[in-house]
Design a protein around this motif. Sequence first.
Motif, PDB file in Angstrom:
ATOM      1  N   THR A 116      -5.146 -13.579 -34.911  1.00  0.00           N
ATOM      2  CA  THR A 116      -6.346 -14.133 -35.545  1.00  0.00           C
ATOM      3  C   THR A 116      -6.616 -15.547 -35.039  1.00  0.00           C
ATOM      4  OG1 THR A 116      -5.974 -12.818 -37.541  1.00  0.00           O
ATOM      5  CG2 THR A 116      -7.433 -14.727 -37.742  1.00  0.00           C
ATOM      6  N   LEU A 117      -5.556 -16.321 -34.909  1.00  0.00           N
ATOM      7  CA  LEU A 117      -5.708 -17.709 -34.462  1.00  0.00           C
ATOM      8  C   LEU A 117      -6.263 -17.770 -33.042  1.00  0.00           C
ATOM      9  CD1 LEU A 117      -5.329 -20.720 -34.883  1.00  0.00           C
ATOM     10  CD2 LEU A 117      -2.944 -20.475 -34.205  1.00  0.00           C
ATOM     11  N   ILE A 118      -5.745 -16.942 -32.143  1.00  0.00           N
ATOM     12  CA  ILE A 118      -6.216 -17.030 -30.755  1.00  0.00           C
ATOM     13  C   ILE A 118      -7.626 -16.465 -30.610  1.00  0.00           C
ATOM     14  CG2 ILE A 118      -3.878 -16.982 -29.814  1.00  0.00           C
ATOM     15  CD1 ILE A 118      -4.340 -14.088 -29.030  1.00  0.00           C
ATOM     16  N   ALA A 135      -5.031 -12.546 -21.667  1.00  0.00           N
ATOM     17  CA  ALA A 135      -4.427 -11.214 -21.522  1.00  0.00           C
ATOM     18  C   ALA A 135      -3.962 -10.806 -22.908  1.00  0.00           C
ATOM     19  CB  ALA A 135      -3.257 -11.258 -20.544  1.00  0.00           C
ATOM     20  N   PHE A 136      -4.532  -9.718 -23.418  1.00  0.00           N
ATOM     21  CA  PHE A 136      -4.258  -9.304 -24.789  1.00  0.00           C
ATOM     22  C   PHE A 136      -3.247  -8.154 -24.828  1.00  0.00           C
ATOM     23  CE2 PHE A 136      -8.617 -10.984 -24.901  1.00  0.00           C
ATOM     24  CZ  PHE A 136      -8.451 -11.992 -25.844  1.00  0.00           C
ATOM     25  N   VAL A 147      -4.722 -17.705 -22.569  1.00  0.00           N
ATOM     26  CA  VAL A 147      -4.025 -17.071 -23.685  1.00  0.00           C
ATOM     27  C   VAL A 147      -3.274 -15.844 -23.198  1.00  0.00           C
ATOM     28  CG1 VAL A 147      -4.316 -15.860 -25.874  1.00  0.00           C
ATOM     29  CG2 VAL A 147      -5.683 -17.893 -25.389  1.00  0.00           C
ATOM     30  N   PHE A 148      -2.004 -15.744 -23.603  1.00  0.00           N
ATOM     31  CA  PHE A 148      -1.208 -14.546 -23.351  1.00  0.00           C
ATOM     32  C   PHE A 148      -0.735 -14.028 -24.703  1.00  0.00           C
ATOM     33  CE2 PHE A 148      -0.708 -17.066 -19.459  1.00  0.00           C
ATOM     34  CZ  PHE A 148      -1.135 -16.131 -18.510  1.00  0.00           C
ATOM     35  N   ASP A 149      -1.418 -12.990 -25.216  1.00  0.00           N
ATOM     36  CA  ASP A 149      -1.106 -12.432 -26.537  1.00  0.00           C
ATOM     37  C   ASP A 149      -0.269 -11.172 -26.356  1.00  0.00           C
ATOM     38  OD1 ASP A 149      -0.998 -11.648 -29.153  1.00  0.00           O
ATOM     39  OD2 ASP A 149      -3.060 -10.895 -29.224  1.00  0.00           O
ATOM     40  N   GLU A 150       1.050 -11.335 -26.456  1.00  0.00           N
ATOM     41  CA  GLU A 150       1.968 -10.207 -26.239  1.00  0.00           C
ATOM     42  C   GLU A 150       1.579  -9.436 -24.972  1.00  0.00           C
ATOM     43  OE1 GLU A 150       4.599  -9.552 -27.935  1.00  0.00           O
ATOM     44  OE2 GLU A 150       4.378 -10.368 -29.948  1.00  0.00           O
ATOM     45  N   PRO A 151       1.362 -10.119 -23.851  1.00  0.00           N
ATOM     46  CA  PRO A 151       0.824  -9.434 -22.677  1.00  0.00           C
ATOM     47  C   PRO A 151       1.862  -8.641 -21.909  1.00  0.00           C
ATOM     48  CG  PRO A 151       1.258 -11.712 -22.116  1.00  0.00           C
ATOM     49  CD  PRO A 151       1.622 -11.547 -23.576  1.00  0.00           C
ATOM     50  N   THR A 152       3.136  -8.745 -22.317  1.00  0.00           N
ATOM     51  CA  THR A 152       4.184  -8.050 -21.579  1.00  0.00           C
ATOM     52  C   THR A 152       4.969  -7.115 -22.489  1.00  0.00           C
ATOM     53  OG1 THR A 152       5.632  -9.956 -21.983  1.00  0.00           O
ATOM     54  CG2 THR A 152       4.433  -9.919 -19.898  1.00  0.00           C
ATOM     55  N   THR A 179      -2.082 -23.673 -22.395  1.00  0.00           N
ATOM     56  CA  THR A 179      -1.632 -22.290 -22.273  1.00  0.00           C
ATOM     57  C   THR A 179      -0.980 -21.872 -23.581  1.00  0.00           C
ATOM     58  OG1 THR A 179      -1.269 -22.527 -19.892  1.00  0.00           O
ATOM     59  CG2 THR A 179      -0.178 -20.686 -20.996  1.00  0.00           C
ATOM     60  N   LEU A 180      -1.470 -20.769 -24.146  1.00  0.00           N
ATOM     61  CA  LEU A 180      -0.922 -20.249 -25.399  1.00  0.00           C
ATOM     62  C   LEU A 180      -0.130 -18.981 -25.118  1.00  0.00           C
ATOM     63  CD1 LEU A 180      -3.807 -20.548 -28.035  1.00  0.00           C
ATOM     64  CD2 LEU A 180      -1.656 -21.792 -28.011  1.00  0.00           C
ATOM     65  N   LEU A 181       1.111 -18.939 -25.581  1.00  0.00           N
ATOM     66  CA  LEU A 181       1.964 -17.772 -25.423  1.00  0.00           C
ATOM     67  C   LEU A 181       2.243 -17.178 -26.798  1.00  0.00           C
ATOM     68  CD1 LEU A 181       4.656 -19.306 -23.012  1.00  0.00           C
ATOM     69  CD2 LEU A 181       2.515 -18.187 -22.385  1.00  0.00           C
ATOM     70  N   VAL A 182       2.032 -15.879 -26.932  1.00  0.00           N
ATOM     71  CA  VAL A 182       2.358 -15.187 -28.173  1.00  0.00           C
ATOM     72  C   VAL A 182       3.361 -14.099 -27.823  1.00  0.00           C
ATOM     73  CG1 VAL A 182       1.501 -13.825 -30.108  1.00  0.00           C
ATOM     74  CG2 VAL A 182       0.069 -15.620 -29.116  1.00  0.00           C
TER      75      VAL A 182
END
Length: 593
Positions: free
Chosen positions: A383-385, A421-422, A507-512, A541-544
Amino acid sequence: MRETIRKLALITRMTVRTDPWRSLSALLEPISGGLQMLLGLWLKMIVDGAMSGNTSRIYFGAIAAALSLYLYWTGTLLGNGARIALSERVGFAFDHEIARLTAEIPSIEHLERAEYVDQLQILRQNRGALGGSLNSLLNALNVFVNSITVIIALAAIDPRLLLLLCGALPAVIGSRLRLRWNKQGEDESAAAGRLTRHLSGLTVDPVAGMELRVFRLRDEIRRRLQQSVREWRAPVIRATAKGASMKIAEDAGFGLVLSGVLGWLLVGAANGAVTAGTIVLAVVISRQLQGVVVGSVYQLTHLADTLRSAGRMLWLIDHATEAQASYAGTVEPPTRLRHGIHLENVSFSYSGADRPSLSDVTLDLPAGSVVALVGENGAGKTTLITLLAGLYRPTSGRILIDGTDLADLDIEGWRERSSAAFQDYSKFEFSAQHAVGVGHLPARDDEPAVRRALTDASADDVHAALPDGLATQLGPTWEGGVDLSGGQWQKLALGRAMMRRDPLLLVFDEPTSALDAPTEHALFERYTAAARAATDRGAITLLVTHRFSTVRSADLIVVLEDGRVTEVGPHGDLVRTGRTYADLYEIQAQGYR
């Protein structure tokens, strides 16, 4: 009345815009229809002339009848041809407008609102009503012209014939009831219609097909599909059945009134007060009137269906206008970040949710930093990203980009300065070149740029595995197309994110999630190094991720719990505090010992 005018204006505007000349030609049909209604008057003139021996009346009536028929058939032929040609084009124009309105809304919130998707479902379900909107409008106009012509003829010949109009009253009442029943049926069936489409899609989806067979769900899905179809069609069938019963009562009422009026005229004819021509005209006009009454109800019902669909279209337009108004910012986004992004008392609630997903979040994301968002599922990370990407607007609070409210920025310009990358990535079944290249449309056909993005995404192995290189068609359902593993598809999504060379927000939202832990760690190490190399433009750069070992190298770690920020700081500081982050990190670390 104002809404009806808006609906009619929408249909007329779309029709004229689609083809002005055919729109004008289509008007010949209702105009010529009025000439046909005069045929009874010319027949009366011929009969009365024959009975009185007045040959000039006979000749005049015959010529007028022939001319009326000629103009009627000519106008009908030309107008009908123009109307049919227009119908398909107008239908396509409305389909294009629906797609445009849905796609051009800057946010994605509307796609998760039941009210919105229900309206779309009904529009899709009744797309023929909008496609045939010109037909409905012209047919209604045709009926109106015919009705006026018949009423004038009745009044001029014998006022008693006007009593036939009383037979139309039940039809008028019945049409209003049918409209109410039909709308109620549409509204009640919308949710079940969406469920039917979903279940039908599962039966032809190869991914769902695996689970349907492994878990032996085919009979269960079939049962649910049959039930949803019944629930979808039942309200419509009930409305149709009640409408049919009302139609029988309407016809019976008209028949009684018609019998009474004709009996009265026959009595007058026996006394010599009514001419034979009047009787002939009464029979012809009564048949025409019955057709006009029945046609009026039929066409007005269809017009009402069309106007109801036009009303839903107007609702869609109004919603899009309102949504776009909340993205009316015009300030040009910065080319580099000097201070960073500041969230000020930001809260957000999804439509229909009983509690907020984010609550009173105040947070600083410094320019040039690598920030990791961690927390349990449902903590509010995604939600934040999505708020930072402008895909939603905060329910309350502000997001400031170097001191400027994100709401004041040109949203398209801000997205040009962002990339992502979502976890829930799309599988674009294009050529491999375009499946990656669409991450930056100006470079879509730039092969070196696509190769560079794949390298940055550690996806060179995917490129090497493609039989025709970047020209390979993706998707097994296409001729010569190939399917990819989950990890390969995800690497292409990462490649798309890397197409933009200078984003301010990456943004990398659980991209891997489909990759193993060592590969993910290596990728994030590379992304972190690249992000720090971009400090000259202050990129963030945001990493999730749920893998805490990956985020150790982040400059800042933000811990979210139940939509609130509970911890902020670098890895070492958070471990020393011994709170939630330290506990979660230790639990995962034990799994690797």
